[in-house]
Design a protein around this motif. Structure first.
Motif, PDB file in Angstrom:
ATOM      1  N   CYS A 187       1.508  -1.509  -0.347  1.00  0.00           N
ATOM      2  CA  CYS A 187      -0.300  -0.171   0.277  1.00  0.00           C
ATOM      3  C   CYS A 187       0.983   1.036  -0.297  1.00  0.00           C
ATOM      4  N   ASP A 188       0.541   2.538  -0.545  1.00  0.00           N
ATOM      5  CA  ASP A 188       1.286   3.396  -0.571  1.00  0.00           C
ATOM      6  C   ASP A 188       1.333   4.618   1.125  1.00  0.00           C
ATOM      7  N   CYS A 189      -0.197   4.058   1.407  1.00  0.00           N
ATOM      8  CA  CYS A 189      -0.041   4.956   2.290  1.00  0.00           C
ATOM      9  C   CYS A 189      -1.214   4.326   3.745  1.00  0.00           C
ATOM     10  N   ILE A 190      -1.168   4.316   4.600  1.00  0.00           N
ATOM     11  CA  ILE A 190      -2.249   3.166   5.634  1.00  0.00           C
ATOM     12  C   ILE A 190      -2.769   4.572   6.688  1.00  0.00           C
ATOM     13  N   VAL A 191      -2.925   5.539   7.191  1.00  0.00           N
ATOM     14  CA  VAL A 191      -3.398   6.195   8.184  1.00  0.00           C
ATOM     15  C   VAL A 191      -4.094   5.721   9.212  1.00  0.00           C
ATOM     16  N   TYR A 192      -3.499   5.470  10.130  1.00  0.00           N
ATOM     17  CA  TYR A 192      -4.570   5.221  11.422  1.00  0.00           C
ATOM     18  C   TYR A 192      -4.829   5.881  12.628  1.00  0.00           C
ATOM     19  N   LEU A 200      -6.862   4.864   3.525  1.00  0.00           N
ATOM     20  CA  LEU A 200      -5.643   3.799   2.766  1.00  0.00           C
ATOM     21  C   LEU A 200      -5.954   4.848   2.218  1.00  0.00           C
ATOM     22  N   ILE A 201      -4.391   5.207   1.488  1.00  0.00           N
ATOM     23  CA  ILE A 201      -4.603   6.043   0.788  1.00  0.00           C
ATOM     24  C   ILE A 201      -3.525   6.106  -0.598  1.00  0.00           C
ATOM     25  N   GLU A 202      -3.841   6.158  -1.580  1.00  0.00           N
ATOM     26  CA  GLU A 202      -3.108   5.848  -3.498  1.00  0.00           C
ATOM     27  C   GLU A 202      -2.394   6.838  -3.808  1.00  0.00           C
ATOM     28  N   VAL A 203      -1.191   7.305  -3.728  1.00  0.00           N
ATOM     29  CA  VAL A 203      -0.476   8.527  -4.469  1.00  0.00           C
ATOM     30  C   VAL A 203      -0.712   7.857  -5.835  1.00  0.00           C
ATOM     31  N   LYS A 204      -1.183   8.692  -6.675  1.00  0.00           N
ATOM     32  CA  LYS A 204      -0.536   9.361  -8.448  1.00  0.00           C
ATOM     33  C   LYS A 204      -0.467  10.158  -8.705  1.00  0.00           C
ATOM     34  N   ASP A 216      -7.332  -1.072  -9.195  1.00  0.00           N
ATOM     35  CA  ASP A 216      -6.121  -0.161  -7.799  1.00  0.00           C
ATOM     36  C   ASP A 216      -6.868  -1.028  -5.912  1.00  0.00           C
ATOM     37  N   PHE A 217      -7.697   0.043  -5.736  1.00  0.00           N
ATOM     38  CA  PHE A 217      -8.309   0.118  -4.441  1.00  0.00           C
ATOM     39  C   PHE A 217      -9.114  -1.153  -4.272  1.00  0.00           C
ATOM     40  N   LEU A 218      -9.518  -2.082  -5.223  1.00  0.00           N
ATOM     41  CA  LEU A 218     -10.467  -2.826  -5.013  1.00  0.00           C
ATOM     42  C   LEU A 218      -9.827  -4.621  -4.900  1.00  0.00           C
ATOM     43  N   PHE A 219      -8.341  -4.582  -5.644  1.00  0.00           N
ATOM     44  CA  PHE A 219      -7.542  -5.720  -5.177  1.00  0.00           C
ATOM     45  C   PHE A 219      -6.941  -5.170  -3.914  1.00  0.00           C
ATOM     46  N   GLN A 220      -6.598  -4.150  -3.801  1.00  0.00           N
ATOM     47  CA  GLN A 220      -5.922  -4.259  -2.124  1.00  0.00           C
ATOM     48  C   GLN A 220      -6.833  -4.141  -0.699  1.00  0.00           C
ATOM     49  N   SER A 221      -7.690  -3.881  -1.631  1.00  0.00           N
ATOM     50  CA  SER A 221      -9.424  -3.952  -0.519  1.00  0.00           C
ATOM     51  C   SER A 221      -9.390  -5.752   0.033  1.00  0.00           C
ATOM     52  N   PHE A 222      -9.727  -6.768  -1.480  1.00  0.00           N
ATOM     53  CA  PHE A 222      -9.166  -7.663  -1.720  1.00  0.00           C
ATOM     54  C   PHE A 222      -8.480  -8.977  -0.529  1.00  0.00           C
ATOM     55  N   VAL A 223      -6.924  -7.873  -0.790  1.00  0.00           N
ATOM     56  CA  VAL A 223      -5.829  -9.043   0.192  1.00  0.00           C
ATOM     57  C   VAL A 223      -5.871  -8.523   1.712  1.00  0.00           C
ATOM     58  N   LEU A 224      -6.601  -7.415   1.896  1.00  0.00           N
ATOM     59  CA  LEU A 224      -6.617  -6.233   3.206  1.00  0.00           C
ATOM     60  C   LEU A 224      -7.467  -7.400   3.837  1.00  0.00           C
ATOM     61  N   PHE A 232     -11.117  -0.091   7.031  1.00  0.00           N
ATOM     62  CA  PHE A 232     -11.417   1.610   6.252  1.00  0.00           C
ATOM     63  C   PHE A 232     -11.865   2.007   6.250  1.00  0.00           C
ATOM     64  N   SER A 233     -12.459   3.282   7.074  1.00  0.00           N
ATOM     65  CA  SER A 233     -13.244   4.177   6.431  1.00  0.00           C
ATOM     66  C   SER A 233     -13.679   5.017   5.474  1.00  0.00           C
ATOM     67  N   LYS A 234     -12.743   4.962   5.019  1.00  0.00           N
ATOM     68  CA  LYS A 234     -12.123   5.782   3.837  1.00  0.00           C
ATOM     69  C   LYS A 234     -10.978   5.350   2.744  1.00  0.00           C
TER      70      LYS A 234
END
Length: 255
Positions: A187-192, A200-204, A216-224, A232-234
């Motif tokens: 992941c590019d970034c996780i803020v807790y 969950l933040i992705e830098v583009k 990209d988000f869909l795949f990461q959500s599956f893995v996580l 993740f709330s946002k």
């Protein structure tokens, strides 16, 4: 158990493999951009040579040669795919080192955006701890999926147990679906900030969102999905802000 049975190596599937399934034709789905660029250059140079050679005539023999040349490219692709799967790595994760020169404008741009984006994100959230797995102190595990994921899990457990707020840059997670196939993501970034405030933040390096970003988000959500401690709330895209900026400045927005 048959002692002579060949050991099956693990295959890692990353987000680029997933996104390429939707955005590329089957023949190049598992090729890295550098490999595609090299194949195009090879083909272009080959046909330029044919055109520029005044003594070359496109007769039946030349057409046969052309077919053999195209078949060689296809064979090369098949070999790359087989070698990659046998070595337990993702084909799209292969990087041709000599193509990523330090003076390559795209490489330099990516480094600048990555650095500036991290500074921006840190300025937006007040947290107790910031961990950047791109830091040199993690060089010994950075390119090992298993070690990186293990370290991420250890740090995550410690931070959550201590009730600390944190930012993680480039944490690694693995979701194993069966004995030999694993899905991996960095992941590019996780803020807790709290149980109800986890982002969950992705830098583009672009000023607008695209369909591929949501894949990209869909795949990461599956893995996580198996990481029960992180809900993740946002989901944010960290995009380059479309505005006038001073020299050496890169403004961002969270969208």
């Amino acid at each position: 158990m048959n002692a002579n049975k060949e050991e099956t190596k693990e295959i890692y599937v990353n987000k680029y493999d997933y996104m390429h399934y939707y955005t590329r034709c089957e023949q190049i789905q598992f090729l890295h951009n550098a490999q595609i660029t090299e194949a195009i250059k090879t083909l272009t140079d080959y046909y330029k040579k044919m055109v520029n050679n005044a003594n070359t005539c496109l007769d039946d023999d030349d057409e046969d040669d052309e077919g053999e040349f195209d078949q060689e490219l296809a064979d090369t692709y098949s070999q790359l795919r087989e070698e990659s799967l046998n070595n337990g790595v993702s084909l799209s994760s292969l990087v041709i080192a000599d193509k990523r020169k330090e003076d390559d404008p795209q490489v330099i741009e990516g480094i600048i955006i990555d650095k500036k984006a991290k500074e921006f994100i840190k300025s937006q959230f007040k947290v107790d701890v910031v961990i950047d797995y791109d830091d040199k102190v993690y060089d010994d595990i950075r390119f090992d999926n298993e070690l990186s994921a293990k370290k991420t899990k250890e740090d995550l457990t410690k931070l959550l147990n201590n009730h600390q707020t944190f930012i993680m840059f480039q944490p690694t997670f693995i979701n194993q679906t069966n004995e030999h196939h694993k899905f991996v993501t960095k992941c590019d970034c996780i803020v807790y900030l709290s149980v109800s405030e986890c982002y969950l933040i992705e830098v583009k390096g672009t000023s607008s969102s695209k369909l591929i970003h949501f894949l990209d988000f869909l795949f990461q959500s599956f893995v996580l999905a198996n990481t029960e401690d992180l809900i993740f709330s946002k989901y944010y895209l960290c995009l380059v802000k479309y505005c006038r900026a001073k020299k050496n400045e890169v403004p961002f927005i969270l969208d």
